[in-house]
Design a protein around this motif. Structure first.
Motif, PDB file in Angstrom:
ATOM      1  N   TYR A   9      -7.406  -4.439  -6.443  1.00  0.00           N
ATOM      2  CA  TYR A   9      -6.869  -5.585  -6.582  1.00  0.00           C
ATOM      3  C   TYR A   9      -7.972  -6.551  -4.988  1.00  0.00           C
ATOM      4  O   TYR A   9      -8.765  -5.827  -4.071  1.00  0.00           O
ATOM      5  N   SER A  10      -8.162  -7.838  -4.877  1.00  0.00           N
ATOM      6  CA  SER A  10      -8.649  -8.642  -4.024  1.00  0.00           C
ATOM      7  C   SER A  10      -7.154  -8.954  -2.238  1.00  0.00           C
ATOM      8  O   SER A  10      -6.532  -9.931  -2.888  1.00  0.00           O
ATOM      9  N   LEU A  11      -7.672  -8.351  -1.547  1.00  0.00           N
ATOM     10  CA  LEU A  11      -6.257  -8.026  -0.844  1.00  0.00           C
ATOM     11  C   LEU A  11      -6.555  -9.517   0.612  1.00  0.00           C
ATOM     12  O   LEU A  11      -7.436  -9.308   0.752  1.00  0.00           O
ATOM     13  N   TYR A  12      -5.654  -9.649   0.960  1.00  0.00           N
ATOM     14  CA  TYR A  12      -5.148 -11.090   1.507  1.00  0.00           C
ATOM     15  C   TYR A  12      -3.858 -10.585   2.896  1.00  0.00           C
ATOM     16  O   TYR A  12      -3.114 -10.641   2.282  1.00  0.00           O
ATOM     17  N   ASP A  13      -3.772 -10.841   4.148  1.00  0.00           N
ATOM     18  CA  ASP A  13      -3.376 -11.098   5.128  1.00  0.00           C
ATOM     19  C   ASP A  13      -3.323 -12.240   5.461  1.00  0.00           C
ATOM     20  O   ASP A  13      -3.982 -12.836   6.462  1.00  0.00           O
ATOM     21  N   ASN A  14      -2.292 -13.528   5.333  1.00  0.00           N
ATOM     22  CA  ASN A  14      -2.564 -15.427   5.002  1.00  0.00           C
ATOM     23  C   ASN A  14      -3.887 -15.249   5.190  1.00  0.00           C
ATOM     24  O   ASN A  14      -4.281 -15.023   3.410  1.00  0.00           O
ATOM     25  N   GLN A  15      -5.048 -15.229   5.468  1.00  0.00           N
ATOM     26  CA  GLN A  15      -6.160 -16.166   5.446  1.00  0.00           C
ATOM     27  C   GLN A  15      -7.175 -15.226   5.177  1.00  0.00           C
ATOM     28  O   GLN A  15      -8.180 -15.117   4.756  1.00  0.00           O
ATOM     29  N   LYS A  16      -6.921 -14.172   6.065  1.00  0.00           N
ATOM     30  CA  LYS A  16      -7.581 -12.977   6.428  1.00  0.00           C
ATOM     31  C   LYS A  16      -8.133 -11.779   5.280  1.00  0.00           C
ATOM     32  O   LYS A  16      -7.157 -11.452   4.504  1.00  0.00           O
ATOM     33  N   TRP A  17      -9.291 -12.000   4.694  1.00  0.00           N
ATOM     34  CA  TRP A  17      -9.691 -11.080   3.768  1.00  0.00           C
ATOM     35  C   TRP A  17      -9.712  -9.077   4.202  1.00  0.00           C
ATOM     36  O   TRP A  17     -10.068  -9.008   5.211  1.00  0.00           O
ATOM     37  N   ILE A  18      -9.072  -8.676   3.564  1.00  0.00           N
ATOM     38  CA  ILE A  18      -8.916  -7.422   3.177  1.00  0.00           C
ATOM     39  C   ILE A  18     -10.331  -6.262   2.784  1.00  0.00           C
ATOM     40  O   ILE A  18     -10.546  -5.166   3.315  1.00  0.00           O
ATOM     41  N   GLY A  19     -10.535  -6.525   1.382  1.00  0.00           N
ATOM     42  CA  GLY A  19     -10.903  -6.428   0.475  1.00  0.00           C
ATOM     43  C   GLY A  19     -10.221  -5.515  -0.645  1.00  0.00           C
ATOM     44  O   GLY A  19      -9.416  -6.588  -0.880  1.00  0.00           O
ATOM     45  N   TYR A  20     -11.487  -4.900  -1.165  1.00  0.00           N
ATOM     46  CA  TYR A  20     -10.379  -4.568  -2.327  1.00  0.00           C
ATOM     47  C   TYR A  20     -10.275  -3.151  -2.201  1.00  0.00           C
ATOM     48  O   TYR A  20     -10.660  -2.452  -1.889  1.00  0.00           O
ATOM     49  N   ILE A  21      -9.044  -3.384  -3.232  1.00  0.00           N
ATOM     50  CA  ILE A  21      -8.392  -1.722  -3.279  1.00  0.00           C
ATOM     51  C   ILE A  21      -8.135  -1.060  -4.591  1.00  0.00           C
ATOM     52  O   ILE A  21      -7.539  -2.133  -5.359  1.00  0.00           O
ATOM     53  N   ASN A  22      -8.710  -0.078  -5.636  1.00  0.00           N
ATOM     54  CA  ASN A  22      -7.728   0.736  -6.548  1.00  0.00           C
ATOM     55  C   ASN A  22      -6.809   0.027  -6.408  1.00  0.00           C
ATOM     56  O   ASN A  22      -5.425   0.037  -5.716  1.00  0.00           O
ATOM     57  N   ALA A  23      -5.871  -0.711  -7.627  1.00  0.00           N
ATOM     58  CA  ALA A  23      -4.689  -0.664  -8.156  1.00  0.00           C
ATOM     59  C   ALA A  23      -3.560   0.940  -8.583  1.00  0.00           C
ATOM     60  O   ALA A  23      -2.181   0.767  -8.150  1.00  0.00           O
ATOM     61  N   ASP A  24      -4.218   1.588  -7.836  1.00  0.00           N
ATOM     62  CA  ASP A  24      -3.357   3.024  -8.318  1.00  0.00           C
ATOM     63  C   ASP A  24      -2.994   2.940  -6.769  1.00  0.00           C
ATOM     64  O   ASP A  24      -1.916   4.333  -6.816  1.00  0.00           O
ATOM     65  N   ALA A  25      -3.813   2.574  -5.888  1.00  0.00           N
ATOM     66  CA  ALA A  25      -3.221   3.087  -4.678  1.00  0.00           C
ATOM     67  C   ALA A  25      -2.370   2.014  -3.573  1.00  0.00           C
ATOM     68  O   ALA A  25      -1.370   1.889  -2.368  1.00  0.00           O
ATOM     69  N   VAL A  26      -1.759   0.892  -4.416  1.00  0.00           N
ATOM     70  CA  VAL A  26      -1.302  -0.153  -4.886  1.00  0.00           C
ATOM     71  C   VAL A  26       0.767  -0.080  -5.355  1.00  0.00           C
ATOM     72  O   VAL A  26       0.053   0.779  -6.762  1.00  0.00           O
ATOM     73  N   ARG A  27       1.670  -0.516  -5.209  1.00  0.00           N
ATOM     74  CA  ARG A  27       2.842  -0.937  -5.815  1.00  0.00           C
ATOM     75  C   ARG A  27       3.123  -2.813  -6.009  1.00  0.00           C
ATOM     76  O   ARG A  27       2.563  -2.773  -4.740  1.00  0.00           O
ATOM     77  N   VAL A  28       3.170  -3.158  -7.746  1.00  0.00           N
ATOM     78  CA  VAL A  28       3.373  -4.747  -7.055  1.00  0.00           C
ATOM     79  C   VAL A  28       4.355  -4.774  -6.486  1.00  0.00           C
ATOM     80  O   VAL A  28       6.111  -4.248  -7.853  1.00  0.00           O
ATOM     81  N   ASN A  29       5.221  -5.885  -6.406  1.00  0.00           N
ATOM     82  CA  ASN A  29       6.326  -5.938  -5.931  1.00  0.00           C
ATOM     83  C   ASN A  29       6.502  -7.311  -6.502  1.00  0.00           C
ATOM     84  O   ASN A  29       6.026  -7.601  -7.236  1.00  0.00           O
ATOM     85  N   ILE A  61       0.741  -1.277   0.107  1.00  0.00           N
ATOM     86  CA  ILE A  61      -0.173  -0.322   0.436  1.00  0.00           C
ATOM     87  C   ILE A  61       0.888   1.393   0.339  1.00  0.00           C
ATOM     88  O   ILE A  61       1.650   1.352   0.886  1.00  0.00           O
ATOM     89  N   THR A  62       0.152   2.276  -1.739  1.00  0.00           N
ATOM     90  CA  THR A  62       1.481   3.257  -1.368  1.00  0.00           C
ATOM     91  C   THR A  62       1.259   4.764  -0.876  1.00  0.00           C
ATOM     92  O   THR A  62       1.416   5.726  -1.556  1.00  0.00           O
ATOM     93  N   SER A  63      -0.227   4.854  -0.734  1.00  0.00           N
ATOM     94  CA  SER A  63      -1.642   5.551  -0.295  1.00  0.00           C
ATOM     95  C   SER A  63      -2.279   6.234   0.339  1.00  0.00           C
ATOM     96  O   SER A  63      -2.378   4.591   0.902  1.00  0.00           O
ATOM     97  N   LYS A  64      -2.171   7.114   1.053  1.00  0.00           N
ATOM     98  CA  LYS A  64      -2.985   7.031   2.869  1.00  0.00           C
ATOM     99  C   LYS A  64      -4.292   7.670   1.922  1.00  0.00           C
ATOM    100  O   LYS A  64      -5.374   7.210   2.747  1.00  0.00           O
ATOM    101  N   ASN A  65      -4.673   7.720   1.209  1.00  0.00           N
ATOM    102  CA  ASN A  65      -6.365   8.811   0.284  1.00  0.00           C
ATOM    103  C   ASN A  65      -6.958   7.485  -0.490  1.00  0.00           C
ATOM    104  O   ASN A  65      -7.893   8.482  -1.150  1.00  0.00           O
ATOM    105  N   TYR A  66      -7.300   6.244   0.019  1.00  0.00           N
ATOM    106  CA  TYR A  66      -8.384   5.301  -0.999  1.00  0.00           C
ATOM    107  C   TYR A  66      -8.708   4.231   0.144  1.00  0.00           C
ATOM    108  O   TYR A  66      -8.169   4.274   1.253  1.00  0.00           O
TER     109      TYR A  66
END
Length: 874
Positions: free
Chosen positions: A854-874, A812-817
């Motif tokens: 993107y549909s985000l997961y922290d291990n098995q815990k689902w975080i939610g959907y976020i706009n790809a503009d708010a992240v950086r692909v590793n 996550i690279t943006s705070k405003n999403y």
């Protein structure tokens, strides 16, 4: 108390949407603490949230929330597709209580998007050049428009060059082009005629000249004046112009070319050699002569003077026009009346005295005419006006071409037969009127007029011979009537039966044999007419029952019969009445029963027929119930089957009734029932109007497969093949290439699915076409219409598109999403709270709004959907 306080803080800071899971989290936390005792948590009664429209109808499944008794809650209205939140019947905030609470959230249905059409109006000249800026008109699709051409200075509306000035707005853009013609400007040029003293000597003359053009200003002949100077041409000028023509006064005036012919009709006038009045001769010496006035002078003394020439081109001088009368070169008509014969070759007759040939010499040489009048021509010749004995005019001929003729005219070969039908007429031996006999003696006889004379007394005289060649003299044609050797045709109409052998049947009265009575014996014919021949016999003209002529036969070979319709003939065929204007008869005495107009298009059974001697066949007709309809001429019908003739149709129909049999043929072999075809659309390529009174459609599907015959009453006609517009609103992803995108349902191609491939569009509406396909009306995210596309070129999807497996890690690279729980945009978390953290994007969605989520997961815990503009692909 520490744990209770913690629960209270959590409830007061969280938005409970929903609050399910709070108690579990607390229990897990409790397990990791020390054995400090706490009071049991008392659970409240539920808070039920209902979602209804303005009429109170539920539009979404109710939510139920629970929490610790007396703890706070706050409800956030959820987004519901197609609706907008309006109000809540209570407060969205409150506290959980020991009694059940119900909150009702009311929503307003969103208006369906208004689809607008566009009409561009162009204004051009005849060269297709723009003469006024184009105008764009808009309106709802289906809304009517009517555009009138506007007024444009310097131009006049000509026609609609492209498009329609009246119509309806469509999803596709339309163009209307008005064509104009440039207005042609004109101005006025006035010519004034003045003398040396600038005094007007003639009424001014006005001319109109067009812009860019010139006009010729004519000189005027003015009595007693000669033209001196002045412009003879003028060009266009916006301002009116005045041009002066200058004249000087002269005695005799200018020479004016003339060319008329005049007759010297008064004595006592002089002719002059010049206009110093030198006498040349007098009108008395020229009196009665026709002369040519080749020119004239309009003298200042007020008189006109002709310059005269005779027919030998000798000048006779100037004479006052008052001494003459106008005439023509041929001179006045002179009544005559003599009989003349053209006895010289190489003389034509003329249609007028401009010498237009009427008859060449070879056509009139040797013929006799009456010269009703004559002309003494200026050229010195006399011309006769010729008429034949019938009063037909043959033109003018030079008198030198004719000699005296005889009153009876020329002998004309004839050969006709005439019957003497009047008494009291003389027969003559010659045209000096030597009497030969009287018509009384030959009254009623038929003789041959081998020749005739068209006498100039107005009568025709026949030269008569009998069949043996004996001459009977000349007789006035008024005592005769034309005849043939066989005599005049006498209408008959009786029916006769040939019952004698050995007689010939003739094609004509030159005795050309056509048949014999031996062949026709025993047959009945109609004797439509008869001839009383000069040889003493009567001849019938025979026709069979088909109206075919058989020839002429001696009446002695036949006998008259009384039943013209002939015998009853058993039949049994089916016929369809296909002509109007025929009578239907109750019997063969022609008692009227009905009209074919009333039976038009009806199929009936012809149980029997009559071959009538009048040449017609009459069918004895019955309807399907066995009711007799009468006798009708077969010409008013055509052969048919019980189902009638095949009638080409082509309309589209929808099967709207069940329980009706569908037939394989009209022997009523059952093919299926309307239950199988119910609510489907077919093409009725043809139809049959059956004798049972029912219309049957021959049905085909969109692939050309035949489904059988079905009565029309089980169907409803569809007026447009694509069917009605159906509002939709779903999202459609194009997943197939090679499909056409249509501008309209008239095979007007707009695009191909290749160019839309992989994209998601909103299907605002759809059409269920009779060809079996569904077509979506697609719009992009900017509301731009893409056209109509076959449903087989893609699939219905959600706005976010289908789930795409991914598996990458993103930071996550943006705070405003926002991070969403669903694609109704329910906020689950803020990116600021997980800023800098890395998650696994197990999947992604390519949304119709153009963004990737993107549909985000922290291990098995689902975080939610976020706009790809708010992240950086590793």
């Amino acid at each position: 108390m520490k744990k209770k306080l913690l629960t209270s803080v959590l409830l007061s800071t969280m938005v409970l949407t929903p609050l399910v899971g709070v108690s579990t989290a607390f229990a897990e936390d409790s397990a990791s603490t020390t054995t400090t005792a706490t009071a049991p948590v008392e659970e409240s009664k539920p808070v039920i949230v209902k979602y209804v429209d303005e009429s109170g109808t539920e539009i979404f499944q109710s939510d139920t929330f629970k929490g610790e008794l007396a703890s706070p809650f706050e409800i956030t209205p959820k987004e519901i597709d197609g609706y907008t939140f309006k109000e809540v019947d209570k407060e969205l905030k409150g506290t959980f209580t020991a009694t059940e609470q119900v909150l009702t959230l009311t929503y307003t249905k969103k208006e369906a998007p208004i689809v607008e059409g566009k009409l561009v109006v162009n204004y051009v000249n005849e060269k297709n050049e723009v003469i006024s800026p184009a105008e764009t008109l808009t309106g709802k699709v289906g809304e009517e428009f009517k555009v009138k051409p506007k007024e444009i200075k310097g131009f006049t509306f000509s026609k609609v060059k492209e498009g329609n000035s009246e119509g309806s707005y469509t999803e596709a853009d339309q163009t209307l082009t008005f064509e104009y013609k440039k207005e042609i400007k004109t101005s006025k040029v006035t010519v004034k005629y003045i003398d040396e003293n600038e005094k007007e000597i003639k009424k001014p003359v006005s001319y109109t000249v067009k812009e860019g053009d010139k006009v010729t200003l004519d000189k005027q002949d003015i009595t007693g004046y000669a033209f001196v100077s002045g412009d003879l041409e003028a060009s266009y000028n916006e301002e009116a112009q005045v041009v002066f023509h200058h004249y000087k006064k002269v005695k005799q005036g200018p020479y004016i070319k003339d060319g008329r012919y005049v007759k010297i009709s008064k004595k006592g006038y002089n002719t002059y050699s010049n206009f110093d009045w030198k006498k040349k001769t007098t009108s008395s010496q020229l009196y009665g002569q026709t002369l040519e006035a080749r020119g004239r002078y309009e003298h200042a003394n007020g008189n006109t003077y002709y310059s005269l020439f005779d027919n030998k081109n000798v000048w006779q001088g100037y004479i006052n026009a008052d001494a003459t009368t106008n005439t023509t070169p041929e001179g006045p008509y002179i009544s005559d009346g003599r009989i003349v014969k053209v006895n010289r070759k190489n003389y034509s007759s003329w249609s007028n005295f401009n010498w237009d040939e009427r008859h060449p010499s070879q056509d009139i040489y040797g013929k006799t005419f009456k010269a009703r009048g004559k002309y003494q021509h200026f050229n010195g010749n006399t011309y006769y006006s010729l008429y034949d004995s019938k009063g037909k005019w043959y033109g003018y001929i030079n008198a030198n071409a004719v000699g005296d003729g005889e009153n009876q005219g020329d002998y004309i070969s004839d050969g006709r037969y005439v019957k003497i039908n009047k008494k009291g007429y003389s027969t003559w031996s010659n045209f000096n009127w030597k009497k030969r006999g009287s018509s009384d003696a030959i009254y009623g006889q038929t003789l041959q007029a081998r020749g005739r004379y068209e006498h100039f007394n107005g009568d025709t005289y026949y030269s008569l011979y009998d069949v043996k060649g004996t001459w009977y003299g000349y007789i006035n044609a008024g005592a005769t009537t034309e005849a043939e050797p066989q005599g005049n045709y006498i209408s008959d109409g009786r029916y006769v039966k040939v019952d004698k052998l050995g007689y010939n049947v003739y094609s004509d009265f030159k005795w050309t044999i056509r048949n014999t009575s031996d062949v026709l014996k025993g047959n009945t014919f109609q004797a439509r007419g008869r001839y009383e021949h000069i040889n003493g016999n009567t001849y019938f003209t025979l026709y069979d029952n088909q109206g075919k002529w058989q020839g002429y036969i001696d009446a002695k070979a036949v006998s008259v019969v009384t039943k013209p319709e002939g015998p009853y003939i058993k039949d049994g065929r089916y016929v369809t009445v296909n002509k109007k204007g025929y009578s239907v008869w109750s019997n063969f005495n022609w008692k009227y029963r009905n009209s074919s107009d009333e039976l038009m298009g009806t199929t009936l059974e012809a149980r029997g027929r009559y071959e009538h001697a009048n040449g017609s066949t009459y069918l004895s007709l019955y309807d399907l119930s066995g009711v007799w309809q009468g006798y009708l001429n077969a010409d008013a019908t055509n052969a048919s089957k019980p189902e009638g003739d095949y009638i080409k149709d082509g309309s589209y129909v929808k099967v709207t009734k069940k329980g009706i049999d569908v037939y394989e043929n009209f022997n009523w072999a059952k093919k299926s029932t309307s239950d199988i075809l119910f609510d489907k659309v077919y093409q009725a390529r043809g139809k049959y109007n059956h004798v049972n009174g029912t219309t049957y459609y021959s049905l085909y599907d969109s692939k050309g497969a035949w489904y059988g015959y079905l009565e029309s009453g089980a169907t409803t006609k569809i007026t447009s093949p694509q069917g009605p517009y159906i509002s939709d609103g779903r999202y459609f992803k194009v997943t197939e290439k090679g499909f056409d995108v249509w501008q309209s349902f008239k095979e007007d191609k707009k695009n191909t699915s290749d160019n839309l491939y992989g994209k998601i569009y909103k299907a605002r509406g759809r059409y269920e076409h009779v060809n079996g396909n569904t077509y979506y009306s697609l719009y992009d995210t900017n509301g731009k219409w893409q056209g109509y596309l076959d449903a087989k070129a893609g699939q219905i999807t959600a706005a976010e598109g289908p789930y795409i497996a991914d598996g990458r890690y993103v930071t996550i690279t943006s705070k405003n999403y926002n991070i969403y729980s669903n694609f109704d945009w329910k906020v689950k978390e803020k990116s600021v709270n997980v800023y800098g953290q890395t998650f696994k994007a197990k999947g992604r969605y390519e949304h119709v709004n153009g963004n990737t989520y993107y549909s985000l997961y922290d291990n098995q815990k689902w975080i939610g959907y976020i706009n790809a503009d708010a992240v950086r692909v590793n």
